[in-house]
Design a protein around this motif. Structure first.
Motif, short mmCIF file in Angstrom:
data_model
loop_
_atom_site.label_atom_id
_atom_site.label_comp_id
_atom_site.label_asym_id
_atom_site.label_seq_id
_atom_site.Cartn_x
_atom_site.Cartn_y
_atom_site.Cartn_z
N VAL A 227 0.74 -1.29 -0.03
CA VAL A 227 0.09 -0.12 -0.10
C VAL A 227 0.86 1.26 0.03
CG1 VAL A 227 -1.71 1.34 1.30
CG2 VAL A 227 -2.11 -1.17 1.35
N ILE A 228 1.80 1.13 1.10
CA ILE A 228 2.81 2.52 0.88
C ILE A 228 3.73 2.72 -0.32
CG2 ILE A 228 4.99 3.22 2.00
CD1 ILE A 228 4.13 1.70 4.62
N ALA A 229 4.02 1.66 -0.89
CA ALA A 229 4.53 1.75 -2.27
C ALA A 229 3.70 2.17 -3.33
CB ALA A 229 5.34 0.37 -2.73
N ALA A 230 2.42 1.74 -3.47
CA ALA A 230 1.56 1.97 -4.22
C ALA A 230 1.20 3.55 -4.30
CB ALA A 230 0.16 1.30 -4.34
N ILE A 231 1.04 3.96 -3.00
CA ILE A 231 0.92 5.37 -2.78
C ILE A 231 1.76 6.13 -3.50
CG2 ILE A 231 0.69 7.21 -1.05
CD1 ILE A 231 -1.13 5.00 0.43
#
Length: 249
Positions: A227-231
């Protein structure tokens, strides 16, 4: 029996890769600076898993050290894990340029040269590959560390797209915070990092190996960090920059 060469093999993620690959039946070539620690690790892996564990002491911050490992790779391995790396404790503008250049040599030059030394024999056999350990930090502007890891991601993705052999893979592994010696060695204060963001090195490696087997070019092996990387990768860059500035402060 397949052979894996692992840099930074005596601690943290590198040691976790050594345990996992030994359990999978790989012979090992363990690379790090401390020969005594390497010998201890090799003996323990041989005792526990019954595999051959070769010791190769080399400092990848030096041209001589990189050349030593290149020569071993040209003899042939089935899997290369470029894991060696380090962090800085100081603010970006306070770190001496010589230290920044050393980081670029270990994180970029060594990864480039060792990958290119390993791939010809791997491609000739038509199987195997390279895992380059990057970081979720690659997706955030946080000084030379994140910039060097961003290079690792782009370099690995590029090779993964261009290698024609279907069973030869190159993957960038992008972990988040992992319970290892990394932060302690760099004298980085981790007291403000929430407990739920810490990962187990062994679980991380298990997930990474599953992604490698599937041919995933960039592995972010945890739902929280996905999720952090996608953001970081898909929201407007200005937002990511402001978040990174807040983290830096």
């Amino acid at each position: 029996m397949p052979t894996a060469l692992i840099t930074g093999a005596t601690a943290g993620i590198g040691a976790a890769f050594a345990r996992r690959l030994a359990a999978d039946g790989f012979s090992l070539v363990l690379v790090a600076r401390d020969e005594k620690r390497l010998t201890t690790a090799a003996s323990e892996l041989h005792r526990r898993y019954g595999v051959a564990a070769e010791v190769l002491a080399a400092d990848l911050a030096t041209g001589e050290g990189i050349t030593t490992v290149e020569e071993r790779l040209r003899e042939g391995v089935d899997l290369l894990v470029n894991n060696a790396g380090f962090g800085h404790s100081g603010a970006d503008l306070d770190v001496p340029v010589t230290d920044e250049l050393t980081m670029l040599r270990v994180h970029c030059e060594a990864v480039l040269r060792l990958t290119m030394a390993a791939l010809p024999a791997i491609r000739a056999r038509g199987r195997g590959g390279v895992i380059n350990v990057a970081s979720v930090g690659a997706f955030f502007p946080q000084g030379t560390y994140s910039a060097s890891k961003a290079w690792v991601v782009t370099f690995s993705e590029s090779l993964a797209l261009r290698i024609p052999e279907p069973r030869v893979r190159v993957m960038a592994l992008c972990p988040g915070f992992v319970r290892t010696e990394f932060h302690e060695r760099a004298a980085i204060d981790t007291s403000g990092i929430p407990g739920f963001l810490w990962l187990s090195a062994d679980r991380l490696v298990g997930s990474a190996m599953r992604d490698f087997a599937r041919g995933v070019p960039v592995s972010v092996p945890d739902p929280r960090y996905k999720v952090i990387a996608a953001i970081a990768r898909y929201v407007p860059r200005g937002v990511v920059t402001r978040v990174s500035a807040g983290i830096g402060r």
